[in-house]
Design a protein around this motif. Sequence first.
Motif, short mmCIF file in Angstrom:
data_model
loop_
_atom_site.label_atom_id
_atom_site.label_comp_id
_atom_site.label_asym_id
_atom_site.label_seq_id
_atom_site.Cartn_x
_atom_site.Cartn_y
_atom_site.Cartn_z
N UNK A 1 0.82 -1.20 0.00
CA UNK A 1 0.00 0.00 0.00
C UNK A 1 0.86 1.26 0.00
N UNK A 2 0.35 2.29 -0.66
CA UNK A 2 1.03 3.58 -0.69
C UNK A 2 0.18 4.57 0.13
N UNK A 3 0.85 5.27 1.02
CA UNK A 3 0.20 6.27 1.86
C UNK A 3 0.83 7.62 1.56
N UNK A 4 0.51 8.63 2.35
CA UNK A 4 1.15 9.92 2.13
C UNK A 4 1.58 10.51 3.46
N UNK A 5 2.63 11.31 3.37
CA UNK A 5 3.11 12.05 4.53
C UNK A 5 3.12 13.53 4.15
N UNK A 6 2.50 14.33 5.01
CA UNK A 6 2.52 15.78 4.85
C UNK A 6 3.61 16.29 5.77
N UNK A 7 4.56 17.04 5.20
CA UNK A 7 5.71 17.52 5.96
C UNK A 7 5.66 19.05 6.04
N UNK B 1 1.07 13.27 9.29
CA UNK B 1 1.47 14.66 9.14
C UNK B 1 2.49 14.96 10.22
N UNK B 2 3.63 15.51 9.81
CA UNK B 2 4.72 15.83 10.74
C UNK B 2 5.20 17.26 10.54
N UNK B 3 5.94 17.74 11.51
CA UNK B 3 6.66 19.00 11.39
C UNK B 3 8.12 18.71 11.67
N UNK B 4 9.00 19.18 10.78
CA UNK B 4 10.44 19.05 11.00
C UNK B 4 10.91 20.31 11.71
N UNK B 5 11.48 20.15 12.92
CA UNK B 5 12.00 21.33 13.63
C UNK B 5 13.08 22.02 12.81
N UNK B 6 13.33 23.26 13.15
CA UNK B 6 14.38 24.04 12.49
C UNK B 6 15.70 23.28 12.56
N UNK B 7 16.27 22.95 11.41
CA UNK B 7 17.51 22.17 11.34
C UNK B 7 18.75 23.05 11.36
N UNK B 8 18.57 24.37 11.36
CA UNK B 8 19.71 25.27 11.25
C UNK B 8 20.56 25.33 12.52
N UNK B 9 20.06 24.75 13.63
CA UNK B 9 20.85 24.78 14.88
C UNK B 9 21.95 23.72 14.89
N UNK B 10 21.97 22.84 13.90
CA UNK B 10 23.00 21.81 13.86
C UNK B 10 24.28 22.32 13.22
N UNK B 11 25.40 21.99 13.80
CA UNK B 11 26.69 22.37 13.23
C UNK B 11 26.86 21.74 11.87
N UNK B 12 27.46 22.45 10.98
CA UNK B 12 27.69 21.91 9.65
C UNK B 12 26.52 22.06 8.73
N UNK B 13 25.47 22.71 9.18
CA UNK B 13 24.27 22.90 8.35
C UNK B 13 24.53 23.99 7.31
#
Length: 110
Positions: free
Chosen positions: A2-8, A98-110
């Motif tokens: 089955x194929x589902x969907x993820x809203x990001x 449905x998910x939310x990705x937190x701000x990734x800019x706090x990681x070193x090397x971003x």
Amino acid sequence: MNIYKVKINFEEKGHETIELPVAEGESVLDVCLDNGIELQHNCGGVCGCSTCHVYVNKGEEHIQEISDKEEDFIDRAINPHITSRLGCQCVFIDGDLEITIPDQSQFLGH
């Protein structure tokens, strides 16, 4: 299969909400990496860190249950919420998410 969907959704400015197809057995981390979405994964996606931390907004019942090990790593994540999960452990079982990705800019090397 089955194929589902993820809203990001994204906390980081400049990123539009996106909806992607996912297959049963895929993880949120897999889907992100396969579609060029930057989601940190310092341990390589083996539940050994907290950098792929996401917030589950809807559909938690459609992914694998949280393990004690995952809970331990979420406690170390930046700004964890009650709905926090690790993207590498959000494996699709039978529905949309449905998910939310937190701000990734706090990681070193971003």
